[in-house]
Design a protein around this motif. Sequence first.
Motif, PDB file in Angstrom:
ATOM      1  N   GLY A  94       0.796  -1.225   0.000  1.00  0.00           N
ATOM      2  CA  GLY A  94       0.000   0.000   0.000  1.00  0.00           C
ATOM      3  C   GLY A  94       0.826   1.271   0.000  1.00  0.00           C
ATOM      4  N   ALA A  95       2.025   1.227  -0.573  1.00  0.00           N
ATOM      5  CA  ALA A  95       2.883   2.419  -0.608  1.00  0.00           C
ATOM      6  C   ALA A  95       2.434   3.352  -1.739  1.00  0.00           C
ATOM      7  CB  ALA A  95       4.339   2.013  -0.821  1.00  0.00           C
ATOM      8  N   ASN A  96       2.703   4.616  -1.560  1.00  0.00           N
ATOM      9  CA  ASN A  96       2.451   5.618  -2.599  1.00  0.00           C
ATOM     10  C   ASN A  96       3.800   5.965  -3.215  1.00  0.00           C
ATOM     11  OD1 ASN A  96      -0.433   5.954  -2.311  1.00  0.00           O
ATOM     12  ND2 ASN A  96       0.033   6.864  -0.330  1.00  0.00           N
ATOM     13  N   ILE A  97       4.261   5.092  -4.080  1.00  0.00           N
ATOM     14  CA  ILE A  97       5.604   5.205  -4.631  1.00  0.00           C
ATOM     15  C   ILE A  97       5.702   6.279  -5.706  1.00  0.00           C
ATOM     16  CG2 ILE A  97       7.366   3.957  -5.947  1.00  0.00           C
ATOM     17  CD1 ILE A  97       6.548   1.464  -4.448  1.00  0.00           C
ATOM     18  N   ILE A  98       4.704   6.356  -6.573  1.00  0.00           N
ATOM     19  CA  ILE A  98       4.745   7.308  -7.674  1.00  0.00           C
ATOM     20  C   ILE A  98       3.719   8.401  -7.405  1.00  0.00           C
ATOM     21  CG2 ILE A  98       4.465   7.605 -10.173  1.00  0.00           C
ATOM     22  CD1 ILE A  98       5.229   4.617 -10.424  1.00  0.00           C
ATOM     23  N   ALA A  99       4.202   9.619  -7.207  1.00  0.00           N
ATOM     24  CA  ALA A  99       3.326  10.727  -6.836  1.00  0.00           C
ATOM     25  C   ALA A  99       2.219  10.967  -7.858  1.00  0.00           C
ATOM     26  CB  ALA A  99       4.153  11.994  -6.648  1.00  0.00           C
ATOM     27  N   GLY A 100       2.480  10.766  -9.127  1.00  0.00           N
ATOM     28  CA  GLY A 100       1.508  11.033 -10.169  1.00  0.00           C
ATOM     29  C   GLY A 100       0.329  10.078 -10.199  1.00  0.00           C
ATOM     30  N   LEU A 101       0.394   8.979  -9.460  1.00  0.00           N
ATOM     31  CA  LEU A 101      -0.692   8.002  -9.467  1.00  0.00           C
ATOM     32  C   LEU A 101      -1.742   8.271  -8.396  1.00  0.00           C
ATOM     33  CD1 LEU A 101       1.166   4.623 -10.122  1.00  0.00           C
ATOM     34  CD2 LEU A 101      -0.122   6.015 -11.740  1.00  0.00           C
ATOM     35  N   GLY A 102      -1.613   9.366  -7.691  1.00  0.00           N
ATOM     36  CA  GLY A 102      -2.582   9.653  -6.642  1.00  0.00           C
ATOM     37  C   GLY A 102      -2.376   8.747  -5.448  1.00  0.00           C
ATOM     38  N   GLY A 103      -3.436   8.465  -4.753  1.00  0.00           N
ATOM     39  CA  GLY A 103      -3.347   7.673  -3.531  1.00  0.00           C
ATOM     40  C   GLY A 103      -3.752   6.227  -3.709  1.00  0.00           C
ATOM     41  N   ILE A 104      -3.325   5.580  -4.782  1.00  0.00           N
ATOM     42  CA  ILE A 104      -3.703   4.183  -5.011  1.00  0.00           C
ATOM     43  C   ILE A 104      -3.263   3.304  -3.846  1.00  0.00           C
ATOM     44  CG2 ILE A 104      -3.275   2.141  -6.446  1.00  0.00           C
ATOM     45  CD1 ILE A 104      -3.201   4.004  -8.855  1.00  0.00           C
ATOM     46  N   GLY A 105      -2.030   3.486  -3.392  1.00  0.00           N
ATOM     47  CA  GLY A 105      -1.531   2.692  -2.274  1.00  0.00           C
ATOM     48  C   GLY A 105      -2.365   2.895  -1.017  1.00  0.00           C
ATOM     49  N   SER A 107      -5.488   3.864  -0.855  1.00  0.00           N
ATOM     50  CA  SER A 107      -6.808   3.242  -1.064  1.00  0.00           C
ATOM     51  C   SER A 107      -6.734   1.737  -0.862  1.00  0.00           C
ATOM     52  CB  SER A 107      -7.322   3.535  -2.475  1.00  0.00           C
ATOM     53  OG  SER A 107      -7.526   4.907  -2.641  1.00  0.00           O
ATOM     54  N   ASN A 108      -5.676   1.110  -1.371  1.00  0.00           N
ATOM     55  CA  ASN A 108      -5.506  -0.328  -1.187  1.00  0.00           C
ATOM     56  C   ASN A 108      -5.352  -0.686   0.288  1.00  0.00           C
ATOM     57  OD1 ASN A 108      -5.654  -0.781  -3.937  1.00  0.00           O
ATOM     58  ND2 ASN A 108      -3.445  -0.890  -4.224  1.00  0.00           N
ATOM     59  N   ALA A 109      -4.566   0.115   0.996  1.00  0.00           N
ATOM     60  CA  ALA A 109      -4.351  -0.122   2.426  1.00  0.00           C
ATOM     61  C   ALA A 109      -5.664   0.006   3.198  1.00  0.00           C
ATOM     62  CB  ALA A 109      -3.305   0.852   2.965  1.00  0.00           C
ATOM     63  N   ALA A 110      -6.448   1.039   2.881  1.00  0.00           N
ATOM     64  CA  ALA A 110      -7.732   1.243   3.564  1.00  0.00           C
ATOM     65  C   ALA A 110      -8.676   0.073   3.289  1.00  0.00           C
ATOM     66  CB  ALA A 110      -8.365   2.557   3.112  1.00  0.00           C
ATOM     67  N   PHE A 111      -8.695  -0.401   2.043  1.00  0.00           N
ATOM     68  CA  PHE A 111      -9.532  -1.559   1.708  1.00  0.00           C
ATOM     69  C   PHE A 111      -9.129  -2.765   2.555  1.00  0.00           C
ATOM     70  CE2 PHE A 111      -9.805  -5.674  -0.220  1.00  0.00           C
ATOM     71  CZ  PHE A 111     -11.175  -5.803  -0.407  1.00  0.00           C
ATOM     72  N   ALA A 112      -7.822  -3.057   2.611  1.00  0.00           N
ATOM     73  CA  ALA A 112      -7.339  -4.241   3.327  1.00  0.00           C
ATOM     74  C   ALA A 112      -7.704  -4.179   4.811  1.00  0.00           C
ATOM     75  CB  ALA A 112      -5.832  -4.386   3.149  1.00  0.00           C
ATOM     76  N   ARG A 113      -7.470  -3.039   5.428  1.00  0.00           N
ATOM     77  CA  ARG A 113      -7.819  -2.891   6.854  1.00  0.00           C
ATOM     78  C   ARG A 113      -9.319  -3.092   7.065  1.00  0.00           C
ATOM     79  NH1 ARG A 113      -4.113   1.804   7.225  1.00  0.00           N
ATOM     80  NH2 ARG A 113      -2.325   1.093   8.420  1.00  0.00           N
ATOM     81  N   ASN A 114     -10.122  -2.451   6.220  1.00  0.00           N
ATOM     82  CA  ASN A 114     -11.575  -2.537   6.339  1.00  0.00           C
ATOM     83  C   ASN A 114     -12.060  -3.975   6.149  1.00  0.00           C
ATOM     84  OD1 ASN A 114     -14.234  -1.366   6.615  1.00  0.00           O
ATOM     85  ND2 ASN A 114     -14.466  -1.729   4.424  1.00  0.00           N
ATOM     86  N   PHE A 115     -11.500  -4.683   5.183  1.00  0.00           N
ATOM     87  CA  PHE A 115     -11.890  -6.076   4.951  1.00  0.00           C
ATOM     88  C   PHE A 115     -11.614  -6.911   6.191  1.00  0.00           C
ATOM     89  CE2 PHE A 115     -11.379 -10.459   3.811  1.00  0.00           C
ATOM     90  CZ  PHE A 115     -12.383 -10.688   2.880  1.00  0.00           C
ATOM     91  N   MET A 116     -10.425  -6.790   6.733  1.00  0.00           N
ATOM     92  CA  MET A 116     -10.044  -7.594   7.913  1.00  0.00           C
ATOM     93  C   MET A 116     -10.964  -7.275   9.093  1.00  0.00           C
ATOM     94  SD  MET A 116      -7.379  -9.441   6.928  1.00  0.00           S
ATOM     95  CE  MET A 116      -6.101  -9.755   8.125  1.00  0.00           C
ATOM     96  N   GLU A 117     -11.261  -5.995   9.288  1.00  0.00           N
ATOM     97  CA  GLU A 117     -12.136  -5.595  10.393  1.00  0.00           C
ATOM     98  C   GLU A 117     -13.550  -6.131  10.187  1.00  0.00           C
ATOM     99  OE1 GLU A 117     -14.080  -1.471  11.862  1.00  0.00           O
ATOM    100  OE2 GLU A 117     -11.892  -1.465  11.647  1.00  0.00           O
ATOM    101  N   THR A 118     -14.076  -5.969   8.981  1.00  0.00           N
ATOM    102  CA  THR A 118     -15.429  -6.434   8.674  1.00  0.00           C
ATOM    103  C   THR A 118     -15.556  -7.936   8.849  1.00  0.00           C
ATOM    104  OG1 THR A 118     -15.735  -4.618   7.104  1.00  0.00           O
ATOM    105  CG2 THR A 118     -17.205  -6.505   6.865  1.00  0.00           C
TER     106      THR A 118
END
Length: 175
Positions: A94-105, A107-118
């Motif tokens: 979930g890293a944000n390695i490339i600044a031009g791609l926005g917050g993809i990392g 968003s992925n991290a938030a999805f993963a945390r939410n899935f595990m919690e749910t």
Amino acid sequence: MRRVSIVQGEFHVVSEPDVVITTLLGSCVAACLQDPVARVGGMNHFLLGEPGADAPVGPADMQRYGVHAMELLINAMMQRGAQRSRLRGHLYGGANIIAGLGGIGSSNAAFARNFMETEGIAIGRCELGGVQARKVEYMPFEGRVRSTSVAEAPPLPRKVRHAPVLAAAGDVELF
């Protein structure tokens, strides 16, 4: 020790000792899950959390998305004797390695945390975010994980351009 490498859209489940599952992550996320009683574990590597509402996704591309990749991993573990209620997990990437791609990392991290919690899956180690890639090595039978940051790649050497040498009349010019 047997090594199994996975890339985005893949997962692997193990129920025997002396196996290490590895992957390399940037903005993608890997979930490492284990049932400590059945000694069954596995890792997945997904590209995005969920497909956009406007993006049709074919069956072959579904496991690139966390929403599908997590269920594939859990179901494969349950087929080997794991119980969903005993699952524990670790999250990486979930890293944000490339600044031009926005917050993809992010968003992925938030999805993963939410899935595990749910799903009620306890999270042990959680190394999500940042700006560097990670190499993850998971030993599912033991439930042990090692994550290391991947150093920035050295800059590519620039080609030095020399001014062309003009040949005197009658000489041969070499390139």
